[in-house]
Design a protein around this motif. Structure first.
Motif, mmCIF file in Angstrom:
data_model
loop_
_atom_site.group_PDB
_atom_site.id
_atom_site.type_symbol
_atom_site.label_atom_id
_atom_site.label_comp_id
_atom_site.label_asym_id
_atom_site.label_seq_id
_atom_site.Cartn_x
_atom_site.Cartn_y
_atom_site.Cartn_z
ATOM 1 N N GLU A 30 4.340 -11.576 -2.699
ATOM 2 C CA GLU A 30 3.029 -12.119 -2.321
ATOM 3 C C GLU A 30 1.928 -11.511 -3.180
ATOM 4 O O GLU A 30 0.973 -12.202 -3.535
ATOM 5 C CB GLU A 30 2.764 -11.880 -0.836
ATOM 6 N N SER A 31 2.087 -10.220 -3.544
ATOM 7 C CA SER A 31 1.042 -9.589 -4.358
ATOM 8 C C SER A 31 1.008 -10.209 -5.755
ATOM 9 O O SER A 31 -0.011 -10.221 -6.416
ATOM 10 C CB SER A 31 1.265 -8.078 -4.445
ATOM 11 N N ARG A 32 2.148 -10.730 -6.209
ATOM 12 C CA ARG A 32 2.182 -11.352 -7.550
ATOM 13 C C ARG A 32 1.863 -12.837 -7.503
ATOM 14 O O ARG A 32 1.802 -13.504 -8.530
ATOM 15 C CB ARG A 32 3.574 -11.181 -8.154
ATOM 16 N N GLU A 33 1.701 -13.351 -6.277
ATOM 17 C CA GLU A 33 1.411 -14.788 -6.088
ATOM 18 C C GLU A 33 2.395 -15.646 -6.858
ATOM 19 O O GLU A 33 2.017 -16.552 -7.610
ATOM 20 C CB GLU A 33 -0.031 -15.104 -6.485
ATOM 21 N N GLU A 34 3.662 -15.325 -6.697
ATOM 22 C CA GLU A 34 4.726 -16.067 -7.384
ATOM 23 C C GLU A 34 4.772 -17.514 -6.876
ATOM 24 O O GLU A 34 4.735 -17.750 -5.677
ATOM 25 C CB GLU A 34 6.083 -15.411 -7.125
ATOM 26 N N GLU A 35 4.869 -18.441 -7.766
ATOM 27 C CA GLU A 35 4.959 -19.857 -7.376
ATOM 28 C C GLU A 35 6.255 -20.433 -7.922
ATOM 29 O O GLU A 35 6.728 -20.031 -8.979
ATOM 30 C CB GLU A 35 3.791 -20.657 -7.993
ATOM 31 N N ALA A 36 6.810 -21.408 -7.206
ATOM 32 C CA ALA A 36 8.018 -22.098 -7.683
ATOM 33 C C ALA A 36 7.660 -22.870 -8.960
ATOM 34 O O ALA A 36 6.478 -23.157 -9.183
ATOM 35 C CB ALA A 36 8.509 -23.057 -6.605
ATOM 36 N N PRO A 37 8.601 -23.208 -9.827
ATOM 37 C CA PRO A 37 10.048 -23.039 -9.654
ATOM 38 C C PRO A 37 10.493 -21.606 -10.007
ATOM 39 O O PRO A 37 9.752 -20.850 -10.642
ATOM 40 C CB PRO A 37 10.626 -24.035 -10.658
ATOM 41 N N TYR A 38 11.693 -21.280 -9.568
ATOM 42 C CA TYR A 38 12.226 -19.944 -9.779
ATOM 43 C C TYR A 38 13.533 -20.012 -10.553
ATOM 44 O O TYR A 38 14.607 -19.905 -9.959
ATOM 45 C CB TYR A 38 12.471 -19.257 -8.437
ATOM 46 N N PRO A 39 13.504 -20.204 -11.867
ATOM 47 C CA PRO A 39 14.756 -20.189 -12.623
ATOM 48 C C PRO A 39 15.400 -18.814 -12.507
ATOM 49 O O PRO A 39 14.699 -17.798 -12.356
ATOM 50 C CB PRO A 39 14.331 -20.504 -14.057
ATOM 51 N N LEU A 40 16.718 -18.774 -12.589
ATOM 52 C CA LEU A 40 17.436 -17.518 -12.345
ATOM 53 C C LEU A 40 16.954 -16.351 -13.201
ATOM 54 O O LEU A 40 16.758 -15.246 -12.697
ATOM 55 C CB LEU A 40 18.933 -17.733 -12.531
ATOM 56 N N PRO A 41 16.747 -16.542 -14.531
ATOM 57 C CA PRO A 41 16.291 -15.387 -15.328
ATOM 58 C C PRO A 41 15.000 -14.782 -14.768
ATOM 59 O O PRO A 41 14.815 -13.564 -14.772
ATOM 60 C CB PRO A 41 16.066 -15.992 -16.718
ATOM 61 N N ARG A 42 14.139 -15.649 -14.229
ATOM 62 C CA ARG A 42 12.882 -15.129 -13.688
ATOM 63 C C ARG A 42 13.141 -14.281 -12.429
ATOM 64 O O ARG A 42 12.468 -13.281 -12.175
ATOM 65 C CB ARG A 42 11.981 -16.319 -13.344
ATOM 66 N N LEU A 43 14.136 -14.660 -11.654
ATOM 67 C CA LEU A 43 14.468 -13.886 -10.453
ATOM 68 C C LEU A 43 15.034 -12.521 -10.835
ATOM 69 O O LEU A 43 14.703 -11.503 -10.224
ATOM 70 C CB LEU A 43 15.466 -14.656 -9.589
ATOM 71 N N PHE A 44 15.882 -12.502 -11.863
ATOM 72 C CA PHE A 44 16.418 -11.223 -12.335
ATOM 73 C C PHE A 44 15.280 -10.327 -12.819
ATOM 74 O O PHE A 44 15.228 -9.145 -12.489
ATOM 75 C CB PHE A 44 17.428 -11.457 -13.472
ATOM 76 N N ASP A 45 14.392 -10.921 -13.615
ATOM 77 C CA ASP A 45 13.269 -10.127 -14.133
ATOM 78 C C ASP A 45 12.414 -9.576 -12.994
ATOM 79 O O ASP A 45 11.961 -8.430 -13.026
ATOM 80 C CB ASP A 45 12.377 -10.987 -15.051
ATOM 81 N N ALA A 46 12.205 -10.425 -11.961
ATOM 82 C CA ALA A 46 11.357 -10.001 -10.844
ATOM 83 C C ALA A 46 11.990 -8.815 -10.122
ATOM 84 O O ALA A 46 11.296 -7.848 -9.774
ATOM 85 C CB ALA A 46 11.145 -11.167 -9.880
#
Ligand code: SF4
Length: 555
Positions: free
Chosen positions: A440-456
């Motif tokens: 929530e602090s990063r205000e992440e918005e979809a879409p969420y490709p897998l590499p982005r989830l790993f990075d997060a």
């Protein structure tokens, strides 16, 4: 007389059970032709309208649910304009309550069939086919009589379900769909205030013969997934055993999805379930809250301790896929309570956890409780809770974020290793709580490709004193998912060398198949649980057209 039975699905994979069941009740009646027309909400409404008008039907019957009622009403309104002589009929759970108001607000609707629809619909169709139907003589209707809106007495639920013709045997179900719904019973023995099934008294089952015939047909036709819509499939433990045994004897390749009450599982049930092959049964189990007082307030009578113990046994002793449900926003449960409930669920290590904010459904007893307790909820479908005395509006948003993260990181199964490592540091529910705050602090918005989830996740672990362990686990999960290409190596691979090979020894590749391998020293051998000492792990990647990527770790 021509009848069109129509509905709007949320996704193409869904197939209606209601429409074929209604069509079966009028099949073979002289002078009546019924056709089923299913669409999805993704289709342009104008195209759906054209298709329906082109049928030149005399009666259009729409099956209405929480997800399609608004779109259905718009289409029905336009349909009445272009085909004014046709009778427009609605049915389904979403129009069975508040029917008068709905008719007042929607002049295009001629008739609403309330409650269980088959007998009422059959009588309506027969009367309409005979011309000038006397609607007042048919129980279970709300209808227009000139300027007035009238209703007839409620129709009793059918005592003998076998009297309903099988839509499967009648050839009215589209077996080409990947997922087919089937019912073996109606009603629920419980009465949870937030659920429409609480309004029905008792449970009715089809006969064993009818159930076995329907299921055999589905198995013979090789249906991909058979979803049983029974509200509590195992309300009778020995009945459940008989049906499961029938499936085990005759199944070819279908998967089965059941909604069960885990606290009702018996020793005999579990003994039988040990024989179910992997990827064949999926159990959806409503826990809803792990707070006894909250469950008491909504009249939900489940033995929580036994339920969670049986979920653990399902995970440890069987290959059944376990899916647990939680509802956020029930009386007495705030954000702390939600995370406490989540903790109880995570401890049982289910395959999936689904969290849904409460829906304050029309007709459900929860409406009264919500008004008494001062809930705020949306007045339009899906009647989502907005605020409770225990859970603020923004906190509901936080629960929704947590639900999304559970889906992305837990339910996907893609992060099993790193979650195992993180769980050594703190309980998983606390981890998800912190991850939710981070998200929530990063205000992440979809879409969420897998590499982005790993990075997060890598960024999330920034302050960890032993971050290299997390890097190792992330790298292992990555390798199970994707070939670690040297050009796009994620930062958590650190600088540890890995060895790539195009056609590794001992891997026979059939024509058209590409085989590659990746060998790397890991500080822990994540192939075992708990992880073993440092090990060189080889990942083999096979890809073939139309088959996707298959990854294995031989040895
Ligand atoms: S929530 Fe489940 S157990 Fe409770 S009344 Fe509804 S179907 Fe039955």
């Amino acid at each position: 007389m021509k009848i069109v039975l129509a509905t709007l699905h949320s996704r193409y994979v869904h197939a209606s059970l209601a429409l074929p069941s209604l069509a079966a009740t009028v099949a073979g009646i002289p002078g009546i032709e019924a056709v089923i027309r299913e669409s999805t909400l993704a289709e342009p409404p104008g195209r759906i309208l054209r298709k329906l008008e082109a049928e030149e039907a005399d009666l259009y019957a729409f099956s209405c649910y929480i997800w399609n009622v608004e779109a259905t009403l718009k289409i029905a309104a336009d349909l009445k304009k272009v085909r004014p002589s046709a009778l427009v009929v609605l049915g389904g759970p979403e129009v069975s309550y508040g029917s008068f108001e709905l008719m007042e607000r929607n002049p295009a609707i001629d008739v609403i069939v309330r409650g269980e629809g088959e007998s009422t619909f059959r009588e309506l169709a027969v009367a309409a086919a005979a011309g000038e139907p006397d609607l007042a003589a048919i129980d279970g209707l709300v209808y227009r009589d000139g300027e007035r809106i009238e209703s007839t007495p409620e129709r009793e639920a059918m005592a003998e379900l076998d009297l309903l013709p099988s839509p499967f045997a009648a050839g009215l179900v589209d077996f080409s769909k990947p997922l087919i719904y089937v019912e073996t019973s109606r009603g629920c023995p419980f009465s949870c205030a937030f659920c429409m099934s609480s309004l029905e008294r008792g449970v009715r089952s089809y006969s064993r013969e009818r159930i076995e015939n329907d299921l055999s047909l589905l198995m013979e036709r090789g249906v991909g997934t058979v979803k049983l819509v029974d509200r509590t499939f195992n309300f009778d433990a020995s009945r459940a055993d008989l049906i499961w045994e029938h499936i085990l004897r005759h199944n070819r390749s279908s998967r089965f999805h059941f909604e069960i009450a885990a606290d009702l599982l018996t020793e005999e049930n579990i003994r039988l379930l040990r024989r179910v092959p992997a990827d064949t049964f999926r159990f959806e189990i409503g826990v809803q809250s792990a707070a006894p007082e909250t469950l008491r307030k909504v009249g939900r009578k489940s033995d929580l301790e036994r339920l969670l113990a049986n979920v653990r046994r399902l995970r440890e002793e069987t290959a059944v896929t376990v899916h647990l449900d939680l509802v956020a926003g029930l009386p007495g449960e705030g954000l702390e309570g939600f995370y406490d409930s989540l903790a109880s669920l995570l401890e049982t290590k289910p395959h999936h956890i689904q969290v849904e904010p409460l829906k304050v459904l029309k007709g459900a007893p929860m409406r009264r409780i919500a008004r008494e307790e001062g809930y705020l909820f949306s007045e339009t479908p899906p009647y989502a809770v907005l605020q409770t005395p225990w859970l603020g509006y923004r906190e509901i948003g936080t629960v929704e974020t947590a639900a999304r993260l559970l889906d992305l990181f837990w339910n996907s199964g893609r992060f099993a290793t790193v979650l195992r490592v993180l769980a050594e540091r703190k309980p998983l529910h606390e981890l998800f709580r912190e991850l939710t705050d981070f998200w929530e602090s990063r205000e992440e918005e979809a879409p969420y490709p897998l590499p982005r989830l790993f990075d997060a996740l890598w960024e999330f672990s920034a302050g960890d004193p032993e971050r290299e362990e997390i890097a190792e686990a992330l790298a292992y999960d990555w390798c199970l998912m994707e070939y670690p290409s040297p050009e796009r190596l994620p930062p958590f691979f650190l600088d540890r060398p890995g060895e790539r090979c195009a056609n590794p020894e001992g891997t026979a590749a059939s024509p058209g198949t590409r085989v590659r391998s990746y060998r790397r020293l890991f500080l822990r051998d994540f192939r075992s649980d708990p992880p073993g000492p440092p090990a060189e792990i080889v990942f083999v990647y096979r890809s073939a057209p139309g088959k996707g990527l298959q990854v294995s770790t031989p040895g």
